[in-house]
Design a protein around this motif. Structure first.
Motif, short mmCIF file in Angstrom:
data_model
loop_
_atom_site.label_atom_id
_atom_site.label_comp_id
_atom_site.label_asym_id
_atom_site.label_seq_id
_atom_site.Cartn_x
_atom_site.Cartn_y
_atom_site.Cartn_z
N ASP A 14 0.99 -1.32 -0.03
CA ASP A 14 -0.12 0.13 -0.03
C ASP A 14 1.03 1.25 -0.01
O ASP A 14 1.40 1.62 1.18
N GLU A 15 1.01 1.84 -1.09
CA GLU A 15 1.91 3.10 -1.41
C GLU A 15 1.12 4.03 -0.75
O GLU A 15 0.15 4.50 -0.97
N GLY A 16 2.10 4.91 0.05
CA GLY A 16 1.46 6.16 0.61
C GLY A 16 2.05 7.40 -0.16
O GLY A 16 2.09 7.47 -1.30
N ARG A 17 2.86 8.26 0.51
CA ARG A 17 3.52 9.39 -0.16
C ARG A 17 4.36 8.96 -1.12
O ARG A 17 5.28 8.08 -0.66
N SER A 18 4.80 9.82 -2.07
CA SER A 18 5.70 9.39 -2.92
C SER A 18 6.24 10.90 -3.45
O SER A 18 5.51 11.76 -3.65
N GLY A 19 7.65 10.76 -3.44
CA GLY A 19 8.38 11.98 -3.94
C GLY A 19 9.55 11.67 -4.85
O GLY A 19 9.76 10.55 -5.32
N LEU A 20 10.40 12.65 -5.20
CA LEU A 20 11.81 12.36 -6.09
C LEU A 20 12.64 11.57 -5.17
O LEU A 20 13.41 10.78 -5.76
N ALA A 21 12.79 11.97 -3.97
CA ALA A 21 13.72 11.28 -3.11
C ALA A 21 13.33 9.78 -2.38
O ALA A 21 14.21 9.10 -2.14
N GLN A 22 12.02 9.73 -2.22
CA GLN A 22 11.56 8.35 -1.56
C GLN A 22 10.11 8.12 -1.62
O GLN A 22 9.62 9.20 -1.65
N THR A 23 9.78 7.04 -1.48
CA THR A 23 8.51 6.60 -1.44
C THR A 23 8.08 6.05 0.01
O THR A 23 9.05 5.25 0.59
N ILE A 24 7.07 6.33 0.49
CA ILE A 24 6.58 5.69 2.04
C ILE A 24 5.37 4.73 1.82
O ILE A 24 4.38 5.11 1.26
N TYR A 25 5.64 3.54 2.15
CA TYR A 25 4.79 2.57 1.98
C TYR A 25 3.96 2.58 3.61
O TYR A 25 4.62 2.32 4.42
N ARG A 26 2.73 2.57 3.37
CA ARG A 26 1.77 2.69 4.55
C ARG A 26 1.86 1.26 5.21
O ARG A 26 1.85 0.98 6.37
N ARG A 27 2.00 0.14 4.28
CA ARG A 27 1.73 -1.01 4.66
C ARG A 27 2.37 -2.00 3.62
O ARG A 27 1.88 -1.93 2.52
N ILE A 28 3.05 -3.02 3.94
CA ILE A 28 3.57 -4.06 2.90
C ILE A 28 3.44 -5.39 3.76
O ILE A 28 4.01 -5.43 4.81
N VAL A 29 2.57 -6.14 3.40
CA VAL A 29 2.48 -7.67 3.69
C VAL A 29 3.49 -8.70 2.99
O VAL A 29 3.28 -8.67 1.40
N PHE A 30 4.22 -9.69 3.64
CA PHE A 30 4.92 -10.50 2.95
C PHE A 30 4.30 -11.72 3.57
O PHE A 30 3.78 -11.95 4.44
N ARG A 31 4.61 -12.84 2.77
CA ARG A 31 4.25 -14.48 3.14
C ARG A 31 5.55 -14.97 2.98
O ARG A 31 6.00 -15.05 1.76
N ASP A 32 5.99 -15.54 4.09
CA ASP A 32 7.50 -15.89 4.04
C ASP A 32 7.35 -17.42 3.29
O ASP A 32 6.35 -17.78 3.27
N VAL A 33 8.57 -18.22 3.24
CA VAL A 33 8.70 -19.42 2.86
C VAL A 33 8.08 -20.52 3.69
O VAL A 33 7.57 -21.57 3.04
N HIS A 34 7.75 -20.19 5.00
CA HIS A 34 7.11 -21.18 5.80
C HIS A 34 5.47 -20.77 5.83
O HIS A 34 4.70 -21.35 6.63
N GLY A 35 5.12 -19.85 5.09
CA GLY A 35 3.61 -19.57 5.03
C GLY A 35 3.10 -18.55 5.78
O GLY A 35 1.86 -18.16 5.88
N GLU A 36 4.03 -17.92 6.79
CA GLU A 36 3.65 -17.00 7.82
C GLU A 36 3.52 -15.60 7.20
O GLU A 36 4.17 -15.25 6.35
N THR A 37 2.62 -14.80 7.70
CA THR A 37 2.25 -13.51 7.23
C THR A 37 3.15 -12.47 8.07
O THR A 37 3.26 -12.63 9.37
N ILE A 38 4.02 -11.55 7.60
CA ILE A 38 4.75 -10.64 7.85
C ILE A 38 4.44 -9.33 7.40
O ILE A 38 4.23 -8.95 6.37
N GLU A 39 3.67 -8.41 8.25
CA GLU A 39 3.22 -7.04 8.07
C GLU A 39 4.39 -6.00 8.54
O GLU A 39 4.80 -5.97 9.81
N HIS A 40 4.80 -5.20 7.68
CA HIS A 40 5.49 -4.18 8.15
C HIS A 40 4.69 -2.64 7.63
O HIS A 40 4.22 -2.69 6.77
N ARG A 41 4.87 -1.67 8.53
CA ARG A 41 4.19 -0.55 8.25
C ARG A 41 4.95 0.69 8.30
O ARG A 41 6.08 0.57 9.00
N LYS A 42 4.95 1.39 7.27
CA LYS A 42 5.76 3.00 7.33
C LYS A 42 7.24 2.43 6.83
O LYS A 42 8.15 2.89 7.62
#
Length: 163
Positions: A14-42
């Motif tokens: 989920d892309e949040g603010r974006s500019g020339l220098a960087q993009t801030i993602y509100r939330r990125i959800v990963f599913r690792d190789v073991h099937g677990e969900t990992i969520e990172h914010r900002k």
């Protein structure tokens, strides 16, 4: 740990603010190789990392934490693509805080003494820069060393399970 990896698939970004220098993602959800969900914010990333932070993309993703900033600095995909792009905006801000505020503080201190507002403000900016700049630089060097040490990694197609 200041730099780490996640092997898996990006489920959503989920892309949040974006500019020339960087993009801030509100939330990125990963599913690792073991099937677990990992969520990172900002998480921050350079705009050129956008193609590597796409839902459905599998591989190894390189993340970092420096002070209160967290982000993605590299990726190696299952198809063999790789990209290294460390966001340096915070490093530049802290460097400017330190190298610009220190002379201003020293000049004002010699004229006004320490009790002046024009002395305390650059002193605070100098201290923040002096503390955070080494943290940013150490994290960046550790992250780059981790990416280089991992040069032999190749993600296999279908590396992460599909839900």
């Amino acid at each position: 740990m200041t730099a780490w990896t996640i092997d898996g698939t990006i489920e959503s970004a989920d892309e949040g603010r974006s500019g020339l220098a960087q993009t801030i993602y509100r939330r990125i959800v990963f599913r690792d190789v073991h099937g677990e969900t990992i969520e990172h914010r900002k998480l921050v990333a350079l705009p050129k990392m956008k193609a590597m932070i796409a839902p459905g993309l599998s591989g190894r993703f390189y993340l970092f934490k420096a002070g209160d900033q967290r982000g993605i600095y590299a990726a190696r995909t299952a198809s063999g693509e790789e990209l290294l792009a460390f966001p340096n905006l915070a490093t530049w801000i802290y460097a400017i805080c330190f190298f610009v505020s220190l002379p201003i503080f020293l000049l004002n201190w010699s004229e006004d003494g320490i009790a002046s507002l024009f002395t305390l403000t650059p002193l605070i900016a100098t201290v923040i820069g002096a503390v955070m700049l080494p943290i940013q630089l150490r994290t960046r060097s550790q992250a780059l060393a981790q990416f280089e040490a991992d040069a032999g990694f190749t993600a296999k197609a279908g590396h992460a399970p599909n839900p």
